[in-house]
Design a protein around this motif. Structure first.
Motif, PDB file in Angstrom:
ATOM      1  N   VAL A 129      50.420 -45.363 -11.437  1.00 26.20           N
ATOM      2  CA  VAL A 129      49.947 -46.593 -10.803  1.00 26.20           C
ATOM      3  C   VAL A 129      51.134 -47.427 -10.326  1.00 26.20           C
ATOM      4  O   VAL A 129      51.119 -47.982  -9.224  1.00 26.20           O
ATOM      5  N   GLN A 130      52.197 -47.515 -11.122  1.00 22.55           N
ATOM      6  CA  GLN A 130      53.385 -48.268 -10.722  1.00 22.55           C
ATOM      7  C   GLN A 130      54.025 -47.664  -9.479  1.00 22.55           C
ATOM      8  O   GLN A 130      54.460 -48.385  -8.574  1.00 22.55           O
ATOM      9  N   VAL A 131      54.091 -46.338  -9.407  1.00 22.04           N
ATOM     10  CA  VAL A 131      54.666 -45.671  -8.237  1.00 22.04           C
ATOM     11  C   VAL A 131      53.824 -45.967  -7.010  1.00 22.04           C
ATOM     12  O   VAL A 131      54.341 -46.262  -5.932  1.00 22.04           O
ATOM     13  N   GLU A 132      52.506 -45.917  -7.177  1.00 21.71           N
ATOM     14  CA  GLU A 132      51.593 -46.174  -6.060  1.00 21.71           C
ATOM     15  C   GLU A 132      51.717 -47.609  -5.569  1.00 21.71           C
ATOM     16  O   GLU A 132      51.696 -47.875  -4.375  1.00 21.71           O
ATOM     17  N   ARG A 133      51.856 -48.552  -6.510  1.00 26.17           N
ATOM     18  CA  ARG A 133      52.013 -49.969  -6.125  1.00 26.17           C
ATOM     19  C   ARG A 133      53.311 -50.191  -5.368  1.00 26.17           C
ATOM     20  O   ARG A 133      53.360 -50.980  -4.434  1.00 26.17           O
ATOM     21  N   SER A 134      54.359 -49.497  -5.762  1.00 29.03           N
ATOM     22  CA  SER A 134      55.651 -49.684  -5.077  1.00 29.03           C
ATOM     23  C   SER A 134      55.614 -49.107  -3.654  1.00 29.03           C
ATOM     24  O   SER A 134      56.286 -49.594  -2.769  1.00 29.03           O
ATOM     25  N   ARG A 135      54.810 -48.073  -3.435  1.00 28.90           N
ATOM     26  CA  ARG A 135      54.680 -47.500  -2.100  1.00 28.90           C
ATOM     27  C   ARG A 135      53.920 -48.441  -1.169  1.00 28.90           C
ATOM     28  O   ARG A 135      54.228 -48.541   0.001  1.00 28.90           O
ATOM     29  N   VAL A 136      52.886 -49.114  -1.707  1.00 28.94           N
ATOM     30  CA  VAL A 136      52.047 -49.992  -0.897  1.00 28.94           C
ATOM     31  C   VAL A 136      52.815 -51.234  -0.458  1.00 28.94           C
ATOM     32  O   VAL A 136      52.703 -51.693   0.662  1.00 28.94           O
ATOM     33  N   SER A 137      53.635 -51.796  -1.367  1.00 30.83           N
ATOM     34  CA  SER A 137      54.329 -53.031  -1.007  1.00 30.83           C
ATOM     35  C   SER A 137      55.520 -52.841  -0.145  1.00 30.83           C
ATOM     36  O   SER A 137      55.990 -51.951   0.302  1.00 30.83           O
TER      37      SER A 137
END
Length: 94
Positions: free
Chosen positions: A86-94
């Motif tokens: 989830v943290q990796v996915e959030r960093s990709r979105v921002s």
């Protein structure tokens, strides 16, 4: 004269079973109970006061936050893997 060792050093919390159930089973129980009774940090307030209320239910005795987790530990290895994803996915979105 032979040296004597501390009583209960090997048996730990599973010493209550005596010689029953076999060495491997008693060692597994002792390992699980050590993990279960260890100090864990609350994700809400950061205090090391998380206690197991019931199977899979954990409560912080300071802020009284109740949450679910593993049977013997608040965060299971699978939970930690999902949170990392989830943290990796959030960093990709921002």
């Amino acid at each position: 004269m032979a040296k004597t060792k501390a009583k209960g050093r090997k048996t730990r919390s599973a010493g209550r079973f005596g010689v029953r159930y076999g060495t491997k089973s008693r060692k597994l129980v002792a390992d699980i109970e050590e993990k279960m009774h260890a100090e864990y940090t609350c994700s809400r307030c950061g205090a090391k006061r998380v206690r197991r209320t019931a199977t899979g239910i954990w409560t912080c005795t300071k802020c009284e936050a109740t949450f679910t987790g593993g049977s013997y530990v608040p965060q299971t290895p699978a939970h930690l893997t999902v949170m990392r994803a989830v943290q990796v996915e959030r960093s990709r979105v921002s």
